[in-house]
Design a protein around this motif. Structure first.
Motif, mmCIF file in Angstrom:
data_model
loop_
_atom_site.group_PDB
_atom_site.id
_atom_site.type_symbol
_atom_site.label_atom_id
_atom_site.label_comp_id
_atom_site.label_asym_id
_atom_site.label_seq_id
_atom_site.Cartn_x
_atom_site.Cartn_y
_atom_site.Cartn_z
ATOM 1 N N THR A 1 0.858 -1.187 0.000
ATOM 2 C CA THR A 1 0.000 0.000 0.000
ATOM 3 C C THR A 1 0.892 1.236 0.000
ATOM 4 O O THR A 1 2.001 1.205 0.526
ATOM 5 C CB THR A 1 -0.913 0.038 1.239
ATOM 6 O OG1 THR A 1 -0.091 0.141 2.415
ATOM 7 C CG2 THR A 1 -1.775 -1.206 1.331
ATOM 8 N N ALA A 2 0.389 2.312 -0.591
ATOM 9 C CA ALA A 2 1.216 3.512 -0.753
ATOM 10 C C ALA A 2 0.766 4.678 0.130
ATOM 11 O O ALA A 2 1.317 5.769 0.041
ATOM 12 C CB ALA A 2 1.215 3.945 -2.217
ATOM 13 N N SER A 3 -0.227 4.431 1.001
ATOM 14 C CA SER A 3 -0.689 5.495 1.912
ATOM 15 C C SER A 3 -1.526 4.856 3.017
ATOM 16 O O SER A 3 -1.950 3.696 2.896
ATOM 17 C CB SER A 3 -1.552 6.513 1.155
ATOM 18 O OG SER A 3 -2.756 5.891 0.731
ATOM 19 N N THR B 1 6.388 5.885 2.718
ATOM 20 C CA THR B 1 4.941 5.900 2.483
ATOM 21 C C THR B 1 4.353 4.532 2.154
ATOM 22 O O THR B 1 3.138 4.416 1.994
ATOM 23 C CB THR B 1 4.591 6.854 1.319
ATOM 24 O OG1 THR B 1 5.296 6.412 0.163
ATOM 25 C CG2 THR B 1 4.966 8.287 1.646
ATOM 26 N N ARG B 2 5.204 3.538 2.033
ATOM 27 C CA ARG B 2 4.686 2.233 1.642
ATOM 28 C C ARG B 2 4.857 1.182 2.750
ATOM 29 O O ARG B 2 5.861 1.165 3.452
ATOM 30 C CB ARG B 2 5.359 1.752 0.350
ATOM 31 C CG ARG B 2 4.952 2.618 -0.854
ATOM 32 C CD ARG B 2 5.503 2.074 -2.141
ATOM 33 N NE ARG B 2 6.956 2.088 -2.134
ATOM 34 C CZ ARG B 2 7.706 1.437 -3.014
ATOM 35 N NH1 ARG B 2 7.141 0.712 -3.970
ATOM 36 N NH2 ARG B 2 9.011 1.515 -2.948
ATOM 37 N N GLU C 1 -4.534 5.678 3.727
ATOM 38 C CA GLU C 1 -5.870 5.436 3.174
ATOM 39 C C GLU C 1 -5.913 4.123 2.376
ATOM 40 O O GLU C 1 -6.877 3.364 2.472
ATOM 41 C CB GLU C 1 -6.310 6.631 2.309
ATOM 42 C CG GLU C 1 -7.803 6.780 2.133
ATOM 43 C CD GLU C 1 -8.630 6.612 3.431
ATOM 44 O OE1 GLU C 1 -9.613 5.859 3.360
ATOM 45 O OE2 GLU C 1 -8.287 7.185 4.473
ATOM 46 N N GLU C 2 -4.847 3.850 1.617
ATOM 47 C CA GLU C 2 -4.803 2.573 0.868
ATOM 48 C C GLU C 2 -4.784 1.391 1.821
ATOM 49 O O GLU C 2 -5.366 0.341 1.556
ATOM 50 C CB GLU C 2 -3.559 2.522 -0.040
ATOM 51 C CG GLU C 2 -3.815 3.036 -1.429
ATOM 52 C CD GLU C 2 -2.646 2.745 -2.370
ATOM 53 O OE1 GLU C 2 -1.976 1.693 -2.234
ATOM 54 O OE2 GLU C 2 -2.402 3.586 -3.239
ATOM 55 N N THR C 3 -4.098 1.554 2.927
ATOM 56 C CA THR C 3 -4.059 0.468 3.923
ATOM 57 C C THR C 3 -5.442 0.254 4.513
ATOM 58 O O THR C 3 -5.892 -0.890 4.685
ATOM 59 C CB THR C 3 -3.037 0.798 5.027
ATOM 60 O OG1 THR C 3 -1.745 0.820 4.440
ATOM 61 C CG2 THR C 3 -3.069 -0.223 6.147
ATOM 62 N N ASP D 1 -8.234 0.876 3.041
ATOM 63 C CA ASP D 1 -9.033 0.249 1.973
ATOM 64 C C ASP D 1 -8.730 -1.246 1.868
ATOM 65 O O ASP D 1 -9.634 -2.058 1.677
ATOM 66 C CB ASP D 1 -8.748 0.906 0.616
ATOM 67 C CG ASP D 1 -9.385 2.288 0.505
ATOM 68 O OD1 ASP D 1 -10.224 2.628 1.362
ATOM 69 O OD2 ASP D 1 -9.021 3.028 -0.425
ATOM 70 N N LEU D 2 -7.450 -1.577 1.976
ATOM 71 C CA LEU D 2 -7.059 -2.988 1.933
ATOM 72 C C LEU D 2 -7.734 -3.732 3.095
ATOM 73 O O LEU D 2 -8.272 -4.832 2.919
ATOM 74 C CB LEU D 2 -5.530 -3.118 2.030
ATOM 75 C CG LEU D 2 -4.993 -4.544 2.117
ATOM 76 C CD1 LEU D 2 -5.258 -5.321 0.833
ATOM 77 C CD2 LEU D 2 -3.494 -4.542 2.435
ATOM 78 N N ARG E 1 -11.336 -4.356 2.289
ATOM 79 C CA ARG E 1 -11.507 -5.490 1.360
ATOM 80 C C ARG E 1 -11.323 -6.803 2.106
ATOM 81 O O ARG E 1 -12.027 -7.778 1.884
ATOM 82 C CB ARG E 1 -10.508 -5.399 0.198
ATOM 83 C CG ARG E 1 -10.825 -4.302 -0.793
ATOM 84 C CD ARG E 1 -10.253 -4.624 -2.177
ATOM 85 N NE ARG E 1 -8.798 -4.781 -2.202
ATOM 86 C CZ ARG E 1 -7.931 -3.773 -2.131
ATOM 87 N NH1 ARG E 1 -8.354 -2.530 -2.013
ATOM 88 N NH2 ARG E 1 -6.635 -4.007 -2.193
#
Ligand code: ADP
Ligand code: MG
Length: 141
Positions: free
Chosen positions: A3-5, A131-132, A7-9, A11-12, A15
């Motif tokens: 993940t790159a942020s 960031t990742r 928020e992406e984490t 979202d993951l 899911r």
């Protein structure tokens, strides 16, 4: 999965929650400080409909969220950083893992590996760079 942020984490994590069957589940997060375990757990809490704030339970050891009408009626966020498996047992671990409609997310699960049930879903977290973060899990989401 990388993940790159934050928020992406989150979202993951959402899911991941949607991929779970609606039966009691234990999520065993592992990885060093800053690896993104709390962030992932917060994403789980948000996806489950828990009421914020999603404070990190590093000092409180565990925090329980009751979600009436949720897929999981109870989500428990634990952090084993400061405790032993024995402490966890004294806090009612056996009852907790046997409860119905309960999702348990454990940070630093590697510290209490021998009391984690075989059915727990392991997710290894790691820093990639600023960031990742890398999340390694059984299923590809
Ligand atoms: P842990 O619980 O494993 O110690 P936290 O989730 O508390 O980790 O902290 C992760 C830190 O890394 C936070 O400060 C967050 O802002 C930062 N960070 C940077 N990139 C990411 C990412 N892709 N996913 C999650 N956190 C990230
Ligand atoms: Mg943490």
């Amino acid at each position: 999965m990388i993940t790159a942020s934050v928020e992406e984490t989150m979202d993951l994590a959402a899911r991941f929650v949607r991929s779970l069957p609606p039966t009691s589940t234990i999520v065993a997060l592992s990885g060093d400080l800053g690896a993104g375990k709390t962030t992932f757990a917060q994403g789980v809490l948000r996806a489950c409909g828990a009421t914020p704030p999603y404070t990190s339970p590093t000092f409180t050891i565990m925090k329980e969220y009751v979600i009436p009408g949720g897929v999981f009626e109870r989500v428990i966020h634990c952090d084993a950083y400061r405790i032993t498996a024995q402490d966890m047992l004294e806090l009612g671990w056996e009852e907790m893992i046997a409860a119905q409609n309960t999702l348990i997310v454990v940070e630093w699960s590697e510290r209490i590996a021998h009391i984690m049930p075989q059915s727990a879903i392991p997710i290894a977290c790691a820093v990639v760079d600023d960031t990742r973060r890398a999340y390694t899990m059984r299923e590809k989401l």
